[in-house]
Write an enzyme that holds these catalytic residues in place. Structure first.
Site, PDB file in Angstrom:
ATOM      1  N   LYS A  11     -11.888   7.390   3.788  1.00  0.00           N
ATOM      2  CA  LYS A  11     -12.874   7.348   2.702  1.00  0.00           C
ATOM      3  C   LYS A  11     -13.177   8.728   2.107  1.00  0.00           C
ATOM      4  O   LYS A  11     -13.467   8.840   0.926  1.00  0.00           O
ATOM      5  CB  LYS A  11     -14.179   6.719   3.201  1.00  0.00           C
ATOM      6  CG  LYS A  11     -14.087   5.215   3.404  1.00  0.00           C
ATOM      7  CD  LYS A  11     -15.434   4.630   3.776  1.00  0.00           C
ATOM      8  CE  LYS A  11     -15.290   3.175   4.164  1.00  0.00           C
ATOM      9  NZ  LYS A  11     -16.570   2.552   4.507  1.00  0.00           N
ATOM     10  N   ASP A  46     -20.631   0.898  -0.555  1.00  0.00           N
ATOM     11  CA  ASP A  46     -21.199   0.622   0.778  1.00  0.00           C
ATOM     12  C   ASP A  46     -22.726   0.558   0.757  1.00  0.00           C
ATOM     13  O   ASP A  46     -23.330  -0.380   1.284  1.00  0.00           O
ATOM     14  CB  ASP A  46     -20.778   1.704   1.780  1.00  0.00           C
ATOM     15  CG  ASP A  46     -19.359   1.511   2.286  1.00  0.00           C
ATOM     16  OD1 ASP A  46     -18.854   0.375   2.237  1.00  0.00           O
ATOM     17  OD2 ASP A  46     -18.764   2.499   2.745  1.00  0.00           O
TER      18      ASP A  46
END
Ligand code: ATR
Length: 286
Positions: free
Chosen positions: A66, A102
């Protein structure tokens, strides 16, 4: 032209994303295949480059890439830039845009599951890894009154607290988990309690000092109820497991790629069925 989208991670074989994203794409009648793209670190640059092809809509990005994908992208959404991590890439005519869904997925799951809004609340985050970063920035953006971040490795909590504090809110690194009564919401963002980690019988904190009107949230979704959540529920606290967050972050990614509203119920059903089948297959359901 057949189109494709997929998930970049390593290892990624056990990801639930292909199951529920494909169910959503099929439900929407889109001729798009969601693929698993297991990508070791030394292949990441080539993989990201391949997303520029005309038939590729973009990708999800998961552990451990990420943060590493950020410099490989062309444009970065403001929230993703602040967090320093991307979980969703969109290919717009060969230009790769990075987003992080997220944190907003987490807030959407809290709202949908518990009708909870952290604005004005005192929140404790356990953990300071990639998942905690997204959630910490989203909590701050949502207007928490205070945000305390505890981590096994204290320096990481201090770094995250300093990064989030730079955006305005009252944030601190928490060293003591003995007095939890001051928190309205306690979130486990560590991997403690997750299947396959050897910590399945552990909880990241002793929940017995928390107030029973506080809420407990776990981002772990395997098992569906961790030791941490079981302890919280036994105290009468309201609890939320990790699956809704997984689905909501995926739903936001789906909306970035397709411009359509994600079919949340279809996605949830597909994920729950896959988890149940997996548990039955491993004998864990008995
Ligand atoms: P993710 O992207 O899923 O957050 P990560 O960045 O590897 O994954 O972060 C894992 C988090 O779980 C970290 O906060 C980690 O603590 P450290 O920073 O001290 O490593 C935490 N964690 C993992 N195992 C743990 C354990 N046994 N006890 C406490 N915390 C643990």
């Amino acid at each position: 032209m057949d189109q494709r989208v997929g998930i970049i991670g390593h290892p990624v074989a056990h990801s639930l994303s292909p199951v529920f994203q494909q169910a959503a794409l099929d439900e929407a009648g889109l001729d798009i295949t969601y693929e698993l793209w297991d990508t070791p670190g030394d292949e990441l640059a080539d993989r990201v480059s391949s997303l520029r092809s005309e038939e590729t809509l973009g990708a999800n990005v998961t552990i451990p890439h990420k943060e590493a994908v950020v410099p490989l992208l062309d444009e970065l959404d403001e929230l993703a830039a602040r967090i320093g991590a991307v979980n969703t890439i969109v290919n717009r005519g060969g230009v790769l845009h990075g987003y992080n869904t997220d944190g907003r997925g987490f807030l959407a799951a809290l709202k949908a599951g518990l009708d909870y809004d952290p604005q004005g609340e005192n929140v404790l985050l356990l953990g300071a890894g990639g998942a905690a970063r997204g959630i910490a920035f989203a909590m701050a953006e949502a207007g928490t009154k205070t945000l305390a971040i505890w981590n096994r490795t204290a320096t990481r909590a201090e770094k995250l607290a300093a990064d989030v504090a730079a955006t305005g809110p009252s944030v601190g690194a928490e060293a003591d988990l003995k007095a939890l009564a001051r928190y309205d919401c306690i979130v486990n963002c560590t991997s403690v309690g997750m299947d396959g980690t050897g910590t399945e019988s552990e909880s990241p904190c002793d929940i017995s000092s928390a107030r029973n009107d506080a809420i407990a949230v776990d981002i772990v979704y395997k098992p569906a109820e961790t030791r941490f959540l079981r302890g919280a529920r036994a105290r009468g606290m309201r609890t939320l497991p990790g699956l809704p967050m997984l689905i909501h972050q995926g739903a936001l990614a789906f909306e970035h790629w397709t411009g359509r509203t994600a079919p949340l119920e279809i996605m949830t059903k597909a994920a729950e069925e896959a988890l149940a089948a997996e548990a039955a297959g491993s004998g864990a359901a008995s």
